[in-house]
Write a protein that holds these residues in place. Structure first.
Motif, PDB file in Angstrom:
ATOM      1  N   TYR A 211      -1.319  13.450   3.779  1.00 47.09           N
ATOM      2  CA  TYR A 211      -1.081  14.384   2.678  1.00 47.09           C
ATOM      3  C   TYR A 211      -0.102  15.480   3.113  1.00 47.09           C
ATOM      4  O   TYR A 211       0.830  15.835   2.385  1.00 47.09           O
ATOM      5  N   LYS A 229       9.190  12.514  -7.852  1.00 43.73           N
ATOM      6  CA  LYS A 229       9.118  11.756  -9.103  1.00 43.73           C
ATOM      7  C   LYS A 229      10.303  10.788  -9.225  1.00 43.73           C
ATOM      8  O   LYS A 229      11.467  11.171  -9.158  1.00 43.73           O
ATOM      9  N   TYR A 244      -2.605   7.493   3.552  1.00 47.74           N
ATOM     10  CA  TYR A 244      -2.750   8.685   2.717  1.00 47.74           C
ATOM     11  C   TYR A 244      -1.406   9.317   2.370  1.00 47.74           C
ATOM     12  O   TYR A 244      -1.293  10.017   1.354  1.00 47.74           O
ATOM     13  N   GLU A 247      -0.779   7.322  -0.655  1.00 49.31           N
ATOM     14  CA  GLU A 247      -1.612   7.783  -1.772  1.00 49.31           C
ATOM     15  C   GLU A 247      -1.036   9.042  -2.411  1.00 49.31           C
ATOM     16  O   GLU A 247      -0.921   9.129  -3.652  1.00 49.31           O
ATOM     17  N   LYS A 248      -0.649  10.016  -1.596  1.00 46.20           N
ATOM     18  CA  LYS A 248      -0.116  11.259  -2.144  1.00 46.20           C
ATOM     19  C   LYS A 248       1.250  11.026  -2.788  1.00 46.20           C
ATOM     20  O   LYS A 248       1.571  11.629  -3.825  1.00 46.20           O
ATOM     21  N   GLN A 251       0.626   9.712  -6.197  1.00 42.84           N
ATOM     22  CA  GLN A 251       0.146  10.791  -7.067  1.00 42.84           C
ATOM     23  C   GLN A 251       1.284  11.689  -7.539  1.00 42.84           C
ATOM     24  O   GLN A 251       1.245  12.216  -8.658  1.00 42.84           O
ATOM     25  N   LEU A 252       2.319  11.840  -6.718  1.00 47.74           N
ATOM     26  CA  LEU A 252       3.444  12.710  -7.066  1.00 47.74           C
ATOM     27  C   LEU A 252       4.556  11.969  -7.810  1.00 47.74           C
ATOM     28  O   LEU A 252       5.608  12.546  -8.086  1.00 47.74           O
ATOM     29  N   ASP A 273       1.024   0.151  -5.703  1.00 45.36           N
ATOM     30  CA  ASP A 273       0.326   1.107  -6.568  1.00 45.36           C
ATOM     31  C   ASP A 273      -1.074   1.399  -6.022  1.00 45.36           C
ATOM     32  O   ASP A 273      -1.442   0.957  -4.926  1.00 45.36           O
ATOM     33  N   THR A 274      -1.859   2.133  -6.798  1.00 47.41           N
ATOM     34  CA  THR A 274      -3.191   2.559  -6.359  1.00 47.41           C
ATOM     35  C   THR A 274      -4.098   1.368  -6.050  1.00 47.41           C
ATOM     36  O   THR A 274      -4.818   1.364  -5.038  1.00 47.41           O
TER      37      THR A 274
END
Length: 447
Positions: A211, A229, A244, A247-248, A251-252, A273-274
């Motif tokens: 993160y 983005k 991670y 993952e972050k 998310q962004l 993807d997730t």
């Protein structure tokens, strides 16, 4: 100026000539810190950096354990207690067959600056063993960890030296190590970080390094009025940090294209993807499988054997595997493919040639001592919670982590920004980390 740097490095090489990784780390720091020392009378003539490159204490010991076949095995254990000027030694334990004195001294030296940058009261240290957890049963790992801690315990303590995990040392190993320490010391203290939540751990600790690497990259991008983005992101590694960071990134709003391990890398053009990341976490954390097995579930992806992912076209690169994984040729390939940002999740993953190429191109580049400091920062928060006998919520820890990474970015900017507005994050991180430790060492005298 050049002669001062060369004289210093010659002396360090004379003493540590057989330790290439350590010398590489020292050279990178010396090239930016020595000019600063010469320009500031408070530090000049005090041999501060020479004192910093010499560990306060080096511990080596034999680790004997019995495998499942009843055979006695012998490994070598280490703890490098590098600098305690601003707090107890703090740094991870690495279990990997490549572990030696040079690697651990480089990691411990980097840790001094990294911990200083967090602004938390933590000195720098590192340790580990040439033991390889891969292919070992849980019982074999338990016996090794118990034997390792039966010697290490006498050199550590919650106000002396607080180890954590690193490559090859996850929640399982921390549990076995803590269990033996608790038994021998007859005390329940916060002597290790990365503990389980039910026995003194902190929320966000497993996620923190990954993160934090992304949070730091996000701050760099903000200086260019940009963000994650819509960006294509290439990540190396598939362990805790890489997982991670991925993952972050997701998310962004970024698109993760690759993950890797020592056998090669996967490239998923559709993006990881997730759901796919959850599969990787299960594959690597529970089944301890190879990244190539990703293709058995997601056959549209590609596996490139024996190579690193830096040949894949991307906007952002996050090296999260190991030291010196990204060389000058890799850097030039990334640059020619349009990469605008590199944030190191591993310790010193970029070679000197790669860093020079990034600086020459004036892209956003964050050294690991700054961008991967989130892990040790959250370890420091775990130590605080242990002292308070209290746990913060996930949101509280994540907010504190993000704030710490933002502060580190600000410190790097303060010392690394030139008159044209370009931010040399390597220079900024080295000088900012040096100043706090040096001031403490001067205040405490010649000890």
């Amino acid at each position: 100026m050049k002669s001062n740097i060369e004289s210093f490095l010659d002396l360090v090489k004379e003493r540590n000539g057989h330790e290439p990784e350590f010398l590489q780390a020292v050279e990178e720091v010396a090239e930016t810190v020595i000019p600063y020392i010469i320009e500031n009378d408070i530090y000049y003539g005090k041999n501060i950096l020479l004192r910093m490159v010499e560990p306060e204490r080096v511990v080596t010991f034999r680790v004997c354990w019995v495998d499942d076949k009843g055979e006695i095995r012998v490994n070598r254990g280490y703890r490098i207690q590098m600098n305690s000027a601003i707090g107890p030694y703090k740094g991870g334990l690495r279990f990997h067959p490549t572990v030696n004195m040079s690697i651990l001294k480089f990691l411990a030296f980097e840790q001094v600056f990294k911990n200083s940058l967090t602004t938390l009261p933590m000195g720098g240290g590192k340790g580990g063993s040439d033991f390889d957890p891969k292919g070992k049963s849980d019982n074999e790992i338990m016996r090794f960890c118990h034997s390792f801690m039966s010697e290490l315990f006498r050199h550590i303590g919650h106000n002396t030296d607080v180890p954590a995990g690193d490559i090859g040392v996850g929640a399982r190993e921390i549990g076995f190590l803590f269990g033996m320490y608790k038994k021998i010391s007859n005390g329940f203290t916060g002597v290790l970080t990365g503990k389980g939540m039910s026995w003194g751990g902190s929320l966000i600790r497993p996620e923190a390094t990954g993160y934090g690497t992304v949070y730091f990259a996000e701050k760099m991008l903000e200086t260019k009025e940009d963000s994650f983005k819509g960006k294509d992101v290439v990540i190396s590694g598939s362990g805790n940090v890489a997982q991670y960071a991925a993952e972050k990134t997701i998310q962004l709003g970024g698109k993760v294209l690759t993950l890797s391990d020592s056998s090669g890398y996967i490239y998923d053009e559709d993006g990881i993807d997730t759901e796919k990341l959850a599969f990787v976490m299960e594959l690597k954390n529970e089944r301890r499988g190879r990244i190539s097995e990703y293709l058995e579930t997601y056959p549209n992806a590609k596996f490139v054997k024996g190579r690193t992912p830096w040949e894949v076209k991307c906007d952002i690169a996050l090296p999260c595997a190991t030291q010196n994984e990204l060389n000058e040729d890799d850097a030039n390939t990334l640059l020619s493919n349009g990469c605008i940002c590199v944030s190191e999740g591993a310790n010193m993953p970029s070679t000197k040639g790669a860093i020079t190429a990034f600086h020459k191109a004036k892209i956003l580049f964050a050294p690991g001592k700054a961008s991967n400091a989130g892990g040790v920062a959250t370890s420091g928060l775990e130590m605080t919670q242990n002292s308070l006998r209290f746990n913060w919520t996930r949101e509280e820890v994540d907010l504190k982590l993000k704030e710490i990474m933002s502060n580190i970015h600000d410190s790097c900017t303060e010392y690394g920004k030139d008159e044209n507005g370009y931010i040399d994050y390597v220079k900024g991180a080295n000088i900012a980390g040096f100043v706090k430790v040096a001031d403490a060492m001067l205040a405490q005298g010649i000890v």
